[in-house]
Motif scaffolding. Structure first.
Motif, PDB file in Angstrom:
ATOM      1  N   SER A 228     -13.259   4.038  -8.487  1.00 16.24           N
ATOM      2  CA  SER A 228     -12.169   4.135  -7.519  1.00 16.24           C
ATOM      3  C   SER A 228     -12.687   3.901  -6.109  1.00 16.24           C
TER       4      SER A 228
ATOM      5  N   SER B 277      -1.213   7.031   0.154  1.00 15.56           N
ATOM      6  CA  SER B 277      -0.318   7.869  -0.647  1.00 15.56           C
ATOM      7  C   SER B 277       0.933   7.101  -1.018  1.00 15.56           C
TER       8      SER B 277
ATOM      9  N   VAL C 227       0.122   4.988  -3.998  1.00 14.42           N
ATOM     10  CA  VAL C 227       0.118   5.796  -5.222  1.00 14.42           C
ATOM     11  C   VAL C 227       1.542   6.020  -5.703  1.00 14.42           C
TER      12      VAL C 227
ATOM     13  N   TYR D 237       3.235   4.930  -9.293  1.00 21.57           N
ATOM     14  CA  TYR D 237       3.919   5.852 -10.202  1.00 21.57           C
ATOM     15  C   TYR D 237       5.365   5.399 -10.448  1.00 21.57           C
TER      16      TYR D 237
ATOM     17  N   CYS E 227      -4.473   1.217 -10.313  1.00 26.82           N
ATOM     18  CA  CYS E 227      -4.696   2.664 -10.197  1.00 26.82           C
ATOM     19  C   CYS E 227      -6.175   2.962 -10.006  1.00 26.82           C
TER      20      CYS E 227
ATOM     21  N   THR F 115      -7.148   2.648  -6.375  1.00 24.72           N
ATOM     22  CA  THR F 115      -6.305   3.321  -5.390  1.00 24.72           C
ATOM     23  C   THR F 115      -6.670   4.799  -5.318  1.00 24.72           C
TER      24      THR F 115
ATOM     25  N   CYS G  95      -4.876   8.101  -7.149  1.00 23.94           N
ATOM     26  CA  CYS G  95      -4.114   7.730  -8.348  1.00 23.94           C
ATOM     27  C   CYS G  95      -4.737   8.376  -9.577  1.00 23.94           C
TER      28      CYS G  95
END
Length: 480
Positions: free
Chosen positions: A13, A19, A22, A26, A69, A72, A75
């Motif tokens: 990562s 944020s 993320v 999602y 992900c 990031t 995540c």
């Protein structure tokens, strides 16, 4: 898809996201899950083309999101793994047909969208697919909680227990025509039957445990009597595959009624006893088997048994999803009429590795002819059940030629009897009389003389409670 998800989870990562990024990932993941659900609904409605498009879009979103992900900050890759697990549960053999699979594209993994909640055996029998996966009107996959114990059992079946799993699969394919109809009539999933069979006996019809449980589904004698596996004085009906499967189906349905369709409790009752399970659960039949109030009171055997049965059933439904390949076996039953006298052991020798069966045919012949003593030679004209694919091999190998002659010669070989000499009588020991004094005990008397044990002296003097009275005489073996 799973490879992409796992690859993303293994990626280092880096703080290249925010944020908001993320949250966007999602949101895309939630959208992909909804598209997958839409694909299932479209497949149910027979809209195979639309279903394939929705499915492909969902998978592309999952692949892209899982890759992003890993790059990031903040995540959680576990969300993508959880989404994969949920999608796997949505698969149902009645939703997708084998014809639809090819339209999903070459980059589609083998397990995605194949409806592999049906086994390779049931893929050849599409009309059975719904009964394979439904339990009391619900897909079996939704009743199996993919928790820690079940995942641990999956690992065991795929590693240490793998030979047992494969043996169970092979044995079941040849027994399927006898055992599956009972489950089918009772509306129970075939995968559950396989789970029991794999854990109980591995498909060995004549298995007997140290505790006295017997048969392919391991019934204790008392339970067998209650379920009707009695009435044949010349043969233990627990070894009959068809009757054993019927008794198992009756028992599971009975326990599902008792525990309000709580599958885990019903399986636990099968292993640990319904009386014990009822006392522990009481009226709270919605409680999880893994709840501390239940789980902690189960034996270690039952704690391992429940997830093991569920894991074997899950692998029966989803082999491709776990890099597992069950061999394709033609288990259609056939028969041979013996052209010459032979025993099952002789037939095993002359059949050899026919049809590429490198483990030999002894277990299969025994399973299909459960009432036959494998060592007893059967007269010509005897009708035996064999896999249909084996009928030609019998004619080619076991009627004429060198192999039946070799098998006969080996079978008739005699083993010298070993005569055990009678035991040499031990010389009689002189007895010593000892008068009990105040304060003495049997332990102190034996310790003083040192020629025997407390148990031996107590038995010799019939002192079952080891009570002594002052002045009484105790006999002890003399050291001289």
């Amino acid at each position: 898809m799973l490879a992409a998800v796992m690859s993303a989870c293994a990626t280092t990562s880096t703080p290249s996201g925010s944020s908001g990024g993320v949250n966007g990932l999602y949101a895309s993941l939630n959208d992909a899950t909804k598209r997958y659900e839409l694909a299932v609904q479209q497949a149910r409605a027979g809209q195979s083309g639309d279903s394939a498009k929705s499915l492909q879009t969902a998978l592309d979103q999952i692949k892209e999101g899982s890759a992003r992900c890993g790059l990031t900050a903040g995540c959680d890759p576990q969300r993508f793994l959880s989404a994969y697990d949920r999608m796997l549960r949505l698969k149902d053999g009645s939703f997708f047909t084998s014809d639809d699979v090819d339209s999903y594209g070459d980059d589609q993994p083998d397990h995605a969208g194949t409806g592999s909640e049906t086994s390779p055996a049931s893929k050849a029998l599409p009309q059975l697919q719904r009964t394979v996966v439904l339990l009391r009107g619900q897909p079996l996959s939704q009743l199996i909680v993919m928790n820690g114990p079940v995942k641990a059992a999956l690992e065991m079946w795929l590693t240490q227990w793998r030979p047992n799993l494969m043996d169970a699969w092979v044995n079941y394919q040849y027994l399927r025509h006898e055992m599956w109809p009972a489950y089918q009539r009772e509306g129970l999933p075939e995968a559950l039957l396989f789970g029991f069979l794999a854990k109980e006996s591995g498909g060995k019809v004549h298995a007997v445990s140290r505790s006295g449980a017997a048969g392919p589904l391991q019934f204790m004698y008392g339970t067998a009597m209650r379920l009707g596996l009695t009435g044949d004085s010349s043969f233990d009906l627990r070894f009959d595959p068809a009757l054993s499967a019927k008794a198992n189906a009756d028992y599971i349905n009975e326990q599902l009624e008792q525990f309000n369709n709580n599958l885990e409790l019903a399986i636990g009752a099968y292993n640990g006893g319904e009386g014990r399970m009822q006392r522990i659960v009481g009226s709270n039949t919605s409680v999880s088997f893994y709840a501390p109030s239940v789980y902690s009171q189960m034996s270690q055997e039952t704690r391992e048994y429940v997830p093991a049965v569920l894991a074997a059933a899950w692998l029966f439904m989803h082999p491709d999803s776990y890099n597992l390949r069950f061999p394709r076996i033609n288990g259609d039953p056939g028969q041979v009429i013996l052209k010459r006298q032979a025993s099952l052991t002789e037939l095993t020798v002359c059949l050899g590795t026919a049809l590429g069966h490198y483990d030999g045919w002894f277990r299969t012949l025994r399973n299909l002819n459960e009432r036959v003593d494998p060592q007893v030679e059967l007269p010509a004209g005897t009708n035996l059940v064999v896999p249909k694919a084996l009928e030609h091999a019998y004619q080619a190998r076991c009627v004429d030629g060198p192999w039946p002659i070799l098998a006969k010669d080996l079978h008739d070989a005699s083993v010298p009897a070993v005569q055990t000499p009678p035991p040499t009588p031990s010389p009689s020991r002189r007895l010593l009389n000892h008068r009990v004094r105040r304060g003495e005990t049997l332990t102190s008397i034996v310790s003083h003389h040192g020629c025997s044990s407390i148990k031996e002296v107590a038995e010799l003097n019939h002192l079952h409670d080891q009570a002594l009275s002052v002045g009484s005489v105790v006999q002890l073996p003399s050291c001289r």
